[in-house]
Every structure is written in structure tokens, then in C-alpha cells.
Motif scaffolding. Structure first.
Motif: not given
Length: 87
Positions: A40-47, A49-55
Motif C-alpha cells: 500500500g505504501i509503495a502504491a501510494l508513492f508510485a501514484v 511518482l507518476l503524477s507528472a504523467a497522469t495528473g
């Protein structure tokens, strides 16, 4: 509270309940709890990290860390869905 807020809280509670129930039935509760929390914590940080691409991003604070640790990946997905409905 508005109906949307209540329904989102109920949905997050159901996600957490199902996750804990699955952990108990696995007969390795603490091992499942640790792995679920790490996922869950890894998924939170992955979201984030990908925020620049997904918004799409989630703020990292005590509440979101607790939800992602208890709910695992399902908790992070629940927060993303609740963000979709509330905003």
C-alpha cells in the motif's frame, strides 16, 4: 455530511474490512499485514511518482499513510476513487 462523503467513507471502510478479513483467513495474519502495508505504501508513492504523467496525485500525510498501510493497494485505489467522486 453530504451523501457523497458518507458513501465514500462507507466504501473505504468496506475495503479495509475485506482486506483485514482476507488477512485473518490466510492464517499468516502478521506476515500478510506487513506485506499489505508495504504494498500500500509503495502504491501510494508510485501514484505520486507518476503524477507528472497522469495528473493525479495523493498527498502524503498521516491519514493517507494509515489508509494505505491498513488497506494496502485496495486502500490506495479507494482513495483514488474517493478523490474522483469528491472533486
Amino acid at each position: 455530511m453530504e451523501f457523497k462523503s458518507i458513501s465514500v467513507l462507507v466504501m473505504l471502510g468496506i475495503f479495509a474490512f475485506i482486506t483485514i478479513l482476507v488477512m485473518i483467513k490466510s492464517k499468516h495474519f502478521f506476515k500478510a499485514l506487513v506485506f499489505s502495508a508495504l504494498q500500500g505504501i509503495a502504491a501510494l508513492f508510485a501514484v505520486n511518482l507518476l503524477s507528472a504523467a497522469t495528473g493525479v496525485s495523493l498527498s502524503v500525510n498521516a491519514l493517507t499513510l494509515a489508509i494505505s498501510a491498513v488497506g494496502g493497494t485496495a486502500g490506495v485505489i479507494g482513495m483514488l476513487v474517493s478523490r474522483l467522486f469528491l472533486l
